[in-house]
Design a protein around this motif. Structure first.
Motif, PDB file in Angstrom:
ATOM      1  N   PHE A 215     -14.547  74.394 -46.097  1.00 50.74           N
ATOM      2  CA  PHE A 215     -13.251  74.152 -45.483  1.00 50.74           C
ATOM      3  C   PHE A 215     -13.317  73.474 -44.126  1.00 50.74           C
ATOM      4  N   GLY A 216     -14.426  72.822 -43.807  1.00 49.57           N
ATOM      5  CA  GLY A 216     -14.565  72.141 -42.531  1.00 49.57           C
ATOM      6  C   GLY A 216     -13.425  71.205 -42.180  1.00 49.57           C
ATOM      7  N   PRO A 217     -12.854  70.455 -43.151  1.00 52.73           N
ATOM      8  CA  PRO A 217     -11.751  69.549 -42.811  1.00 52.73           C
ATOM      9  C   PRO A 217     -10.527  70.253 -42.244  1.00 52.73           C
ATOM     10  N   PHE A 218     -10.411  71.568 -42.462  1.00 50.90           N
ATOM     11  CA  PHE A 218      -9.248  72.297 -41.982  1.00 50.90           C
ATOM     12  C   PHE A 218      -9.588  73.242 -40.830  1.00 50.90           C
ATOM     13  N   LEU A 219     -10.780  73.073 -40.267  1.00 49.64           N
ATOM     14  CA  LEU A 219     -11.212  73.879 -39.131  1.00 49.64           C
ATOM     15  C   LEU A 219     -11.482  72.982 -37.940  1.00 49.64           C
ATOM     16  N   SER A 220     -11.375  73.556 -36.760  1.00 42.93           N
ATOM     17  CA  SER A 220     -11.715  72.842 -35.529  1.00 42.93           C
ATOM     18  C   SER A 220     -12.887  73.546 -34.866  1.00 42.93           C
ATOM     19  N   LYS A 221     -13.730  72.776 -34.231  1.00 43.75           N
ATOM     20  CA  LYS A 221     -14.880  73.345 -33.543  1.00 43.75           C
ATOM     21  C   LYS A 221     -14.410  74.397 -32.538  1.00 43.75           C
ATOM     22  N   GLY A 222     -14.977  75.584 -32.637  1.00 41.59           N
ATOM     23  CA  GLY A 222     -14.596  76.676 -31.750  1.00 41.59           C
ATOM     24  C   GLY A 222     -13.624  77.661 -32.350  1.00 41.59           C
ATOM     25  N   ASP A 223     -13.099  77.395 -33.550  1.00 42.99           N
ATOM     26  CA  ASP A 223     -12.200  78.352 -34.203  1.00 42.99           C
ATOM     27  C   ASP A 223     -12.911  79.690 -34.391  1.00 42.99           C
ATOM     28  N   VAL A 224     -12.219  80.785 -34.081  1.00 44.36           N
ATOM     29  CA  VAL A 224     -12.772  82.126 -34.227  1.00 44.36           C
ATOM     30  C   VAL A 224     -12.501  82.618 -35.654  1.00 44.36           C
ATOM     31  N   LEU A 225     -13.552  83.054 -36.335  1.00 42.98           N
ATOM     32  CA  LEU A 225     -13.466  83.449 -37.733  1.00 42.98           C
ATOM     33  C   LEU A 225     -13.271  84.958 -37.879  1.00 42.98           C
ATOM     34  N   GLY A 226     -13.026  85.374 -39.128  1.00 40.69           N
ATOM     35  CA  GLY A 226     -13.007  86.801 -39.446  1.00 40.69           C
ATOM     36  C   GLY A 226     -11.637  87.355 -39.730  1.00 40.69           C
ATOM     37  N   HIS A 227     -11.534  88.131 -40.838  1.00 39.87           N
ATOM     38  CA  HIS A 227     -10.233  88.712 -41.185  1.00 39.87           C
ATOM     39  C   HIS A 227     -10.355  90.133 -41.739  1.00 39.87           C
ATOM     40  N   GLU A 228     -11.507  90.768 -41.581  1.00 39.75           N
ATOM     41  CA  GLU A 228     -11.670  92.175 -41.967  1.00 39.75           C
ATOM     42  C   GLU A 228     -12.030  92.943 -40.699  1.00 39.75           C
ATOM     43  N   THR A 229     -11.022  93.591 -40.111  1.00 39.50           N
ATOM     44  CA  THR A 229     -11.171  94.068 -38.738  1.00 39.50           C
ATOM     45  C   THR A 229     -10.513  95.426 -38.540  1.00 39.50           C
ATOM     46  N   MET A 230     -11.133  96.254 -37.712  1.00 42.79           N
ATOM     47  CA  MET A 230     -10.486  97.477 -37.232  1.00 42.79           C
ATOM     48  C   MET A 230     -10.941  97.746 -35.811  1.00 42.79           C
ATOM     49  N   GLY A 231     -10.206  98.622 -35.122  1.00 43.49           N
ATOM     50  CA  GLY A 231     -10.578  98.915 -33.749  1.00 43.49           C
ATOM     51  C   GLY A 231      -9.589  99.843 -33.077  1.00 43.49           C
ATOM     52  N   ILE A 232      -9.596  99.794 -31.750  1.00 44.02           N
ATOM     53  CA  ILE A 232      -8.784 100.686 -30.917  1.00 44.02           C
ATOM     54  C   ILE A 232      -7.759  99.850 -30.145  1.00 44.02           C
ATOM     55  N   VAL A 233      -6.513 100.277 -30.191  1.00 44.34           N
ATOM     56  CA  VAL A 233      -5.455  99.574 -29.464  1.00 44.34           C
ATOM     57  C   VAL A 233      -5.719  99.671 -27.960  1.00 44.34           C
ATOM     58  N   GLU A 234      -5.698  98.535 -27.291  1.00 43.50           N
ATOM     59  CA  GLU A 234      -5.862  98.506 -25.836  1.00 43.50           C
ATOM     60  C   GLU A 234      -4.551  98.237 -25.100  1.00 43.50           C
ATOM     61  N   GLU A 235      -3.673  97.427 -25.706  1.00 44.02           N
ATOM     62  CA  GLU A 235      -2.452  97.013 -25.018  1.00 44.02           C
ATOM     63  C   GLU A 235      -1.382  96.715 -26.065  1.00 44.02           C
ATOM     64  N   VAL A 236      -0.136  97.014 -25.754  1.00 48.06           N
ATOM     65  CA  VAL A 236       0.957  96.709 -26.674  1.00 48.06           C
ATOM     66  C   VAL A 236       2.079  96.004 -25.919  1.00 48.06           C
ATOM     67  N   GLY A 237       2.829  95.163 -26.667  1.00 48.55           N
ATOM     68  CA  GLY A 237       3.981  94.490 -26.089  1.00 48.55           C
ATOM     69  C   GLY A 237       5.174  95.417 -25.967  1.00 48.55           C
ATOM     70  N   SER A 238       6.162  94.959 -25.268  1.00 49.56           N
ATOM     71  CA  SER A 238       7.311  95.813 -24.940  1.00 49.56           C
ATOM     72  C   SER A 238       8.144  96.200 -26.153  1.00 49.56           C
ATOM     73  N   ASP A 239       8.064  95.447 -27.258  1.00 57.12           N
ATOM     74  CA  ASP A 239       8.844  95.762 -28.453  1.00 57.12           C
ATOM     75  C   ASP A 239       8.090  96.654 -29.440  1.00 57.12           C
ATOM     76  N   VAL A 240       6.844  96.947 -29.169  1.00 58.99           N
ATOM     77  CA  VAL A 240       6.044  97.756 -30.093  1.00 58.99           C
ATOM     78  C   VAL A 240       6.388  99.223 -29.892  1.00 58.99           C
ATOM     79  N   THR A 241       6.776  99.890 -30.985  1.00 57.27           N
ATOM     80  CA  THR A 241       7.209 101.289 -30.895  1.00 57.27           C
ATOM     81  C   THR A 241       6.326 102.252 -31.680  1.00 57.27           C
ATOM     82  N   GLN A 242       5.511 101.733 -32.626  1.00 57.62           N
ATOM     83  CA  GLN A 242       4.734 102.597 -33.509  1.00 57.62           C
ATOM     84  C   GLN A 242       3.286 102.778 -33.051  1.00 57.62           C
ATOM     85  N   LEU A 243       2.879 102.044 -32.018  1.00 54.41           N
ATOM     86  CA  LEU A 243       1.494 102.084 -31.548  1.00 54.41           C
ATOM     87  C   LEU A 243       1.461 102.331 -30.049  1.00 54.41           C
ATOM     88  N   GLN A 244       0.333 102.878 -29.613  1.00 56.45           N
ATOM     89  CA  GLN A 244       0.100 103.022 -28.180  1.00 56.45           C
ATOM     90  C   GLN A 244      -1.394 102.887 -27.914  1.00 56.45           C
TER      91      GLN A 244
END
Length: 390
Positions: free
Chosen positions: A48-77
């Motif tokens: 898929f190189g024709p649809f990527l740009s040098k420096g694009d960050v890869l990966g779509h299987e992810t989990m972790g710890i919430v560090e910051e939320v926007g003002s409209d977020v109500t279900q996470l902290q």
């Protein structure tokens, strides 16, 4: 922060990139604790190189710890532990309300003629920075972050991001009656879960896979396995001459044994992006050997469920065979959000019925991601599933 970036065909590197920030009030930012390499990441690595740009960050299987939320977020902290589905959806539109989150009308990429935005998956799906990084911005976070507990290891939850719901949807789309026989093409990570889910639901499962280590892993769960050579005849012999009631193709567009399509893909990969993009979008070819085997092997009146990714626009399909055999075909990107309530109790079950803690073969720091992409693609060292720990 450090992140895995695409540089060119078969070249990915870990680089320092800007930290993600809250861009909209509905965003959250998480600190990534585990992120996996998916089989579909290898499509980016190779094709898929024709649809990527040098420096694009890869990966779509992810989990972790919430560090910051926007003002409209109500279900996470901050401090919440979350898994992030690979699909970015709103949860409220026409498609989302019908469980079709991959077709979300809020994040849909209409300019590209494609569905919902995906993390780390090319300009076709929004060029959203991915999660093989130390941190990740999560848009529409209330709907797109699955909150989980803190007591169980990451492996219990990580695969809710993609491959476990993808496998579950693949089996659901196979439309099996109780006690049916399910054939599975490919025992990569998705195929492993397809086979285990089939057994968990009470079906006989016969899987076709050329790599011995992958067959051995599946056999631990009561799966019967076959090598590729002579697989269609063997599948029929094992099912009273008919073939399995349904087949799940868990391989997709880069199946082995398709020389002409492989050569065409290689040629396109050598073209400048401006020429390669329209060729892939208008005349692209997949390697279809796994799908064709599924069409051939499934019994008459059966179902073929496609979980492996296909993107060709000029693929030759045997319409006479499909019509004559009266086959049903179901396919599509996984609507992850639609399955998470079903799967969460299974991954938290103390008995681990789907073996989510028995899939990872390689667990390494993020800095080793480039070598692991190569190892995973070449299937060296018994590599079945790689987890990166930033």
């Amino acid at each position: 922060m450090r992140a895995l970036t695409w540089q060119s065909k078969r070249t990915v590197t870990v680089e320092e990139v800007p930290d993600p920030t809250i861009q909209r009030p509905s965003d959250a930012v998480i600190r990534v604790t585990s992120t996996a390499i998916c089989g579909s990441d290898l499509h980016l690595y190779e094709l898929f190189g024709p649809f990527l740009s040098k420096g694009d960050v890869l990966g779509h299987e992810t989990m972790g710890i919430v560090e910051e939320v926007g003002s409209d977020v109500t279900q996470l902290q901050p401090g919440d532990r979350v898994v992030i589905p690979f699909v970015i959806a709103c949860g409220d539109c026409f498609s989302c309300s019908r469980g079709l989150t991959t077709q979300c009308e809020t994040t849909q990429n209409r300019d590209q003629g494609t569905g919902a935005a995906l993390y780390g998956y090319t300009s076709l799906y929004g060029s959203v920075p991915g999660g093989q990084a130390e941190r990740l911005r999560v848009p529409l976070a209330d709907f797109n972050a699955t909150k989980v507990g803190h007591d169980l290891p990451d492996d219990r939850y990580l695969f809710l991001s993609d491959i476990l719901p993808t496998a579950w949807q693949g089996v659901a789309y196979a439309n099996l009656e109780p006690g049916s026989t399910l054939g599975v093409m490919g025992l990569g990570p998705v195929g492993q879960f397809v086979a285990r889910i089939g057994r968990h639901l009470g079906h006989r499962v016969i899987a076709v896979e050329p790599v011995a280590e992958r067959r051995a892993m599946a056999e631990r769960y009561g799966v019967e396995t076959l090598e590729m050579e002579g697989a269609v005849d063997a599948l029929r012999e094992m099912t009273d001459g008919r073939g399995p009631d349904a087949m799940v193709d868990a391989v997709g567009m880069e199946a082995h044994g398709a020389g002409a399509a492989a050569a065409a893909q290689a040629v396109v990969g050598l073209l400048p992006d401006a020429l390669a993009r329209p060729m892939m979008q208008q005349a692209g070819l997949d390697r279809l050997s796994a799908m064709m085997t599924a069409f051939d092997a499934v019994r008459r009146g059966g179902t073929v469920s496609l979980s492996g990714v296909y993107v060709g626009t000029a693929d030759p399909i045997p319409m006479m065979t499909l019509f004559d055999k009266q086959l049903t075909i179901r396919m599509g990107q996984c609507n992850v959000h639609a399955w998470r309530d079903t799967l969460l109790p299974l991954v938290e079950d103390p008995s681990d019925p789907l073996g989510v803690e028995d899939l990872v073969t390689h667990r390494v720091p993020l800095d080793r991601a480039p070598e692991m992409y190569e190892m995973f693609q070449k299937k060296h060292d018994g590599c079945i599933k790689v987890v990166l720990e930033p």
